[in-house]
Design an enzyme around this catalytic site. Sequence first.
Site, PDB file in Angstrom:
ATOM      1  N   LYS A 127      16.620   2.257 -12.833  1.00 16.84           N
ATOM      2  CA  LYS A 127      16.300   2.075 -14.255  1.00 16.84           C
ATOM      3  C   LYS A 127      16.855   3.254 -15.019  1.00 16.84           C
ATOM      4  CE  LYS A 127      13.937  -0.863 -16.863  1.00 16.84           C
ATOM      5  NZ  LYS A 127      13.668  -2.288 -16.623  1.00 16.84           N
ATOM      6  N   ASP A 167      16.922  -3.769 -21.595  1.00 17.19           N
ATOM      7  CA  ASP A 167      15.457  -3.685 -21.546  1.00 17.19           C
ATOM      8  C   ASP A 167      15.039  -3.478 -23.007  1.00 17.19           C
ATOM      9  OD1 ASP A 167      13.114  -3.402 -19.422  1.00 17.19           O
ATOM     10  OD2 ASP A 167      12.693  -1.880 -20.906  1.00 17.19           O
TER      11      ASP A 167
END
Length: 446
Positions: A127, A167
């Site tokens: 991430k 995201d």
Amino acid sequence: MSNSYIDSVYEQVLTRNPGEKEFHQAVHEVLESLEPVVERHPEYEEVALLERLVEPERQVIFRVPWVDDHGRVQINRAYRVQFNSALGPYKGGLRFHPSVNRGIIKFLGFEQIFKNALTGLGIGGGKGGSDFDPHGKSDNEVMRFCQSFMTELSRHIGESTDVPAGDIGVGGREIGYMFGQYKRLANAYEAGVLTGKGVGWGGSLARTEATGYGLVMFTERMLTTRQQSFDGQRVVVSGSGNVAIYAIQKAQELGATVVACSDSAGYVVDEDGLDLDLIREIKELRRGRISEYASAKPSARYVVGGSIWDVPCTVALPSATQNELNLLDAKTLVKNGVVAVAEGANMPTEPDATDFLKENGVLFGPGKAANAGGVATSALEMQQNARRDQWTFDHTAERLQQIMDSIHDRCAETADDYDHPGDYVFGANVAGFTQVADAMLAQGII
Ligand code: NDP
Ligand code: 2IT
């Protein structure tokens, strides 16, 4: 937790990662499920498997300088946490939001490991993101930021190494700017280095819809175990971004009435059922605020300062951000007769709220299973890129449906196998973990 090995690993996590409370929370939630697993598999402790699992393989933190429209130099901080590559190249989104810090990126990267394992598509977990806030920035400012961000990130990613996507705060516009800069630096059209690309230049059809659609598909399958479906349900979805919009669309398609959604400033309730075209016009075309919905629709009201979970519903789909549904909210939902809660966002439900919902017989779909449709379709985009192919929308959506069904069934079967029937949290944690752990065992001490 009552297992000494798991306890000692968690203590180490607290000591070595001070202040990273979301990371602690995400690790605790997984470790809590693993007691019967490490008891069945003493070989994990012998090779310090949990100790390795909670330590990212690599963490990159870098400065992002850029120039705003007034000619002023701005500085942001950015991260890429490459958490685990046992199953494939690191894969996971990029979040641009002022709240982003190392602990948040690590919690998201940790969750991603198990989510990606559940898809069965050979992707590791990672991430990244930045404390950059895209709200109120011009397209040119966003472009300059993305180019500067990618100038450094490009050294660390690649289609077989690490494949970022979107995201919070990162959608098609940002992926476009980042891909353009990557291509220029690499002097190669390496399509599979990012997912969520435009459909005309390497993106997969149905990727935009995938997380929200997948969330509803997963929830529908949970409902089926109780001889129910979305048809006739009264649904509340928090957020009004990518995940929320397509969850609303799919829930409506299946016959539900979706009565409320939100953004960080407040929520709207429309007893007639939300008008999705209007929401899309406000959020996708104009990048506006959800309050504009209530101004445009006489049947709607806008609420500031309360909790969206006060709106009575039978299905709740938290799809905005972490820790947005607390114990009080869970009690209200149960009192109002909620049947199912499924997480479109990552870790939106606080741990005591999750426990309360489960104890009260509510079907609970944890994010790492319920929102896996986005990353799964990213993996399908990588497959299409590798073959320089493009599938139809229907074919891709059909694959998504099969994947969500299989994730649901794997979680349910694993929960049964360990005598936790109906516990999707346990099933998702254990099924995801076992696959990663076995790959780590096979690959030696690395
Ligand atoms: P978007 O940026 O498209 O939308 C985010 C939405 O959540 C906006 O309505 C935003 O409101 C709201 N929101 C964001 N931060 C906060 C906050 N701190 N408090 C209250 N509301 C907030 O993001 P996505 O829809 O892509 O992501 C939503 C969630 O889903 C995140 O948890 C993400 O990690 C998760 N997720 C996303 C996937 C994807 O494919 N995009 C895949 C799997 C999970 P505002 O505009 O006011 O900030
Ligand atoms: O949380 C997530 O799974 C995402 N933001 C999507 C990641 C991806 O690589 O598509």
